[in-house]
Design a protein around this motif. Sequence first.
Motif, short mmCIF file in Angstrom:
data_model
loop_
_atom_site.label_atom_id
_atom_site.label_comp_id
_atom_site.label_asym_id
_atom_site.label_seq_id
_atom_site.Cartn_x
_atom_site.Cartn_y
_atom_site.Cartn_z
N LYS A 121 -8.80 15.84 -9.67
CA LYS A 121 -9.62 16.98 -10.11
C LYS A 121 -10.69 17.37 -9.08
O LYS A 121 -11.86 17.56 -9.40
CB LYS A 121 -10.27 16.69 -11.47
CG LYS A 121 -9.27 16.50 -12.61
CD LYS A 121 -9.96 16.26 -13.93
CE LYS A 121 -8.98 16.28 -15.10
NZ LYS A 121 -7.86 15.34 -14.97
N TRP A 122 -10.26 17.51 -7.84
CA TRP A 122 -11.16 18.01 -6.80
C TRP A 122 -11.42 19.49 -7.04
O TRP A 122 -10.50 20.27 -7.29
CB TRP A 122 -10.53 17.84 -5.42
CG TRP A 122 -10.43 16.43 -4.93
CD1 TRP A 122 -9.68 15.44 -5.44
CD2 TRP A 122 -11.11 15.88 -3.80
NE1 TRP A 122 -9.84 14.29 -4.71
CE2 TRP A 122 -10.71 14.53 -3.69
CE3 TRP A 122 -12.02 16.39 -2.86
CZ2 TRP A 122 -11.18 13.68 -2.69
CZ3 TRP A 122 -12.48 15.55 -1.85
CH2 TRP A 122 -12.08 14.21 -1.78
N GLU A 123 -12.69 19.86 -6.96
CA GLU A 123 -13.03 21.28 -6.96
C GLU A 123 -12.46 21.90 -5.68
O GLU A 123 -12.42 21.25 -4.63
CB GLU A 123 -14.54 21.47 -7.00
CG GLU A 123 -15.23 20.89 -8.20
CD GLU A 123 -15.17 21.81 -9.41
OE1 GLU A 123 -14.82 22.99 -9.22
OE2 GLU A 123 -15.46 21.34 -10.52
N ALA A 124 -12.06 23.17 -5.77
CA ALA A 124 -11.48 23.82 -4.58
C ALA A 124 -12.47 23.83 -3.42
O ALA A 124 -12.13 23.44 -2.29
CB ALA A 124 -11.07 25.25 -4.93
N ALA A 125 -13.71 24.22 -3.69
CA ALA A 125 -14.71 24.28 -2.63
C ALA A 125 -15.02 22.88 -2.09
O ALA A 125 -15.28 22.70 -0.90
CB ALA A 125 -15.99 24.94 -3.15
N GLU A 126 -14.99 21.87 -2.98
CA GLU A 126 -15.23 20.49 -2.54
C GLU A 126 -14.14 20.04 -1.57
O GLU A 126 -14.44 19.45 -0.52
CB GLU A 126 -15.26 19.57 -3.77
CG GLU A 126 -15.41 18.09 -3.43
CD GLU A 126 -15.08 17.18 -4.60
OE1 GLU A 126 -15.27 15.95 -4.45
OE2 GLU A 126 -14.62 17.68 -5.65
N LEU A 127 -12.89 20.30 -1.92
CA LEU A 127 -11.78 19.89 -1.06
C LEU A 127 -11.83 20.61 0.29
O LEU A 127 -11.65 20.00 1.35
CB LEU A 127 -10.46 20.18 -1.77
CG LEU A 127 -9.18 19.81 -1.01
CD1 LEU A 127 -9.14 18.31 -0.74
CD2 LEU A 127 -7.95 20.24 -1.80
N GLN A 128 -12.11 21.91 0.26
CA GLN A 128 -12.17 22.68 1.51
C GLN A 128 -13.30 22.20 2.40
O GLN A 128 -13.13 22.05 3.62
CB GLN A 128 -12.34 24.17 1.16
CG GLN A 128 -11.09 24.77 0.51
CD GLN A 128 -11.38 26.04 -0.28
OE1 GLN A 128 -12.55 26.39 -0.52
NE2 GLN A 128 -10.33 26.73 -0.70
#
Length: 969
Positions: free
Chosen positions: A879-886
């Motif tokens: 459940k990584w946030e999109a912005a967190e992963l980027q």
Amino acid sequence: MAGPAKARAQAEKKPSASSDSQPSGETGQRTTQRSIPRLDGNRDRLPGLHAVDYTKHTDLKNLSEFLGAGGWYTARGFEIPDSLPQRPKELNKYGRETAVALNTYNVIGAPTRIVHQYDISWSKSVDPTKRGLIKKLWNSKAVKSQLGEPQNLWIYDGNKLAWCSKLLDREETRITVDLDQEQGRSPKPDKSNVHTIYIKHTRKVDFAALQAFLDGRASWSTECIDTINFLDHVLRERPSQIYTQIKKSFFQKGEQRFDLGGGVEAFKGVFASLRPVLTGDLKKILSINVDVANGTFWRPQELLRAACQVFRCSSAPQFIQIVKDARRDWKNSYVRRDLARFNRVGVSDFHRKDTRNQWTIAEICQKDAHEATFIDPDDPEKKREISVYNYYKKKYGITLTSGIPVVKVTKKIRKNDVFLPMEYLKIDENQRYNTKLSDTQTSAMIKFAVTLPRDRMKAIEYGVRLLNWAQDPYLLHYGLKVSPTQSKVNARVLPSPAVGFGPISKPSTVEARDLVAGRWRLDGRKFIGPNTREIGAWGVCVIQGKFGASKEQTQAFVNNFIRIYEGHGGRFNTSNAAPGRQPKQPFISPGNLADGGELVAKAFNSTGNYFNSRPMLMVFIVNDRNAEVYRRIKKSCDCRFGVPSQILQSKHVISNSPQYISNVCMKVNAKLGGCTAIAKSVTIPKIAPQSVGKPTMVIGADVSHPAPGAGSNEKASFAAITVSADTTYTRYWAQCQTNGSRVEMVTTQNIKDHLGDMAKMWMQRVGQGRPPQRVLYIRDGVSEGQYAAVLEEEVRDMKNVFAAIGVQVPQFTVVIAGKRHHIRFFPQQGDRNGNPLPGTLVETGCTHPFEFDFYLCAHVAIKGTARPIHYQCILNEGKWEAAELQQFLFEHSYHYVRSTTPVSLHPAVYYAHLAADRSRAHQNESPVSSGKKEAKPPQTSSGSGKSVEVRPLLELNKQQGLKEVMWFV
């Protein structure tokens, strides 16, 4: 597409979605498609999803490469799993907005007329793998007449499917083609040249299904995929008729050539591919990616001259002598290996003035014209043999040169091999060169291919004019309209992390302007993690020979290295220094390449004797970039002695540049347990504060295959797995092993052996006895068609590893990192060369309409146009946030231990690539002279179905814990 044979992965036959489930080519007298190599997979039979089977007519090899994971699930007849991450509802808001132009051109008008799809099959007399024959038959007068061309514009994919707006009168049409009659020649008494084509109507192309998919009203369907496939072929039909086509690239005849040497030349073409995308204003449409294509081709010239160029001979006598010397051990000679690059090349003979025949080279033999014989065709009884030399003398009055090898061609006459003299053959034009380029050719190719963004954009615009969409008769006929203007989107430049150097208690940070510029200096900075293994006994071996470093030059370099490394925080152990000897100084010894594997042994032993202690670092100064010498040294150091090693070129040692020495210090420091810098996030705690404290392991993996060319299907592939070795993700462990022959998925055994080993180390040294809660698995180098196999095979095996250890299986997030694409950024405000700034993120304009993917340019391009990395998330249990992963992927590009720049690819994958490449030095082929017998190598299989010997690699020596440091950098 290469892949495993039955021993590695036994694919179950599945119904294809390309056409009807009952292909018309499987009944009666029609041929069955010859097996085409399958997708790669690991050795296991899966209970669920299997590698696709390409043995039927209804194969998937012509599908678009931008369907996403969901499209490929559908194409194979599987349901799209609920776990496939969908595009986040909101775009990234962090950082600053920037305008970026893309090399994509939107489709602004879709076809409105009815289009019919037909299934194409052939009589048994047609070998479906012979594309030249099939092309002749399809373009024959008989077929064109029956199909009503040119009034009706037919499109054929060259394999299985055809399309036309005309509905044929019968459900199935049979057309007989007599090629002898078509070409105005008399038929041969022993061979029929009459063939039958079967054209069966299967369905109407469903444009409504595609529109429903783009509108979000329907999921992927086979009809939707067929429609995209049809439109992609519409775009390629006209260019393929007027240009030289290689897959989705087109090369204009008469284009300016660039000589690469060795009989090879390069010239530029245009690449074009259709794909569904999400636009900048969040609409889902079709778009065309257009880019420059750089092709390598054989230079059209006499075959003998080309062979001389390959071996750098100035004359035929030199070439003859080289061949003569190689005959002593022809099978193992480099001459036979290098001549094999001409296999499958098309040539024309020119020994007659009136006619020329075309042939395909099977191989260049060791026999010359005197030794190669065949049945004399002029012998009434067809029994007497005659040499090639005597036949040409008698038949054409030509005296052939002795010693020049003859060419065996693929065609047989009366079931006998055909030999032709090399000196009367010429290489046909516009033939792709498929073999790996040499170092000098690669250097020349880089100079040719590398262009700045403004020049690349001009070349792309030139390519768009070549494609000439506005005047394309097929686009006009079917109503497809394409915008001539490139698309523009709003991108984000992500915030840079705080990059700090040591000491860790009081780190100094790199200035913000240097981070944005993507380059900083090491002057006056200490490594955040100095070497945990202090340098005590260490040796420097100077290879003797031309251009070698002198004793004085070597000593000057060593003095500078000690001073600069200590300045960066490097540690030396002076407690064991013998009386009368200078502390910190290495033992310097000469080395002789003639000693072979004993070169390293002599340097290692003499260093150990000098210090009366086992050496902990060996430095070798070589005279040039020789891969064989490099691998020989690494093999001995890594596998025989287990000592970290550093290889330097003498020219750099002689120049003694402080900047070069600092770069060497970074590598040595990492090999002795240290790290260079740390990137501390100031953004991720704001994005996902709940994730900051979660124990997370990062895994990278890469599989490296042998370079294309002769014999590559008989060589091993190498799999490397990396695991983060600390909580800051600055250091990584890596282990590697052979992975079959051209097997793309990391095998179960490799994952079990190597990830299992490193997972236990992680739990002991990083997790404080506990497993990670989350695993971020970044996989390099797989195509869309293999995404499902990554999940169903590799991730399954990784989870089994944790289960076997007896701990709770972590939540996996899987990201595919892709470099082989044609998307480029052209920012309105970039760096001084016009490239995007580090951290430029593009989420629209070229991305999938519904799946979670993005393009990230994390680095600064030193030369040419920057190539962003395409990341696609195919599983997100963590459940990584999109912005967190980027942000995580971007910030870690500053962690790469070998450079003072952010790198384009996440270091976990970068290190896996380095380790896989280094593992080539560990092959158990010509072992270091240790007196040990080799075990019989295991048998595996290549994608061609041949049994191949793939030996396991030699193990790293465990005596000094080499596995626990970054030995591969």
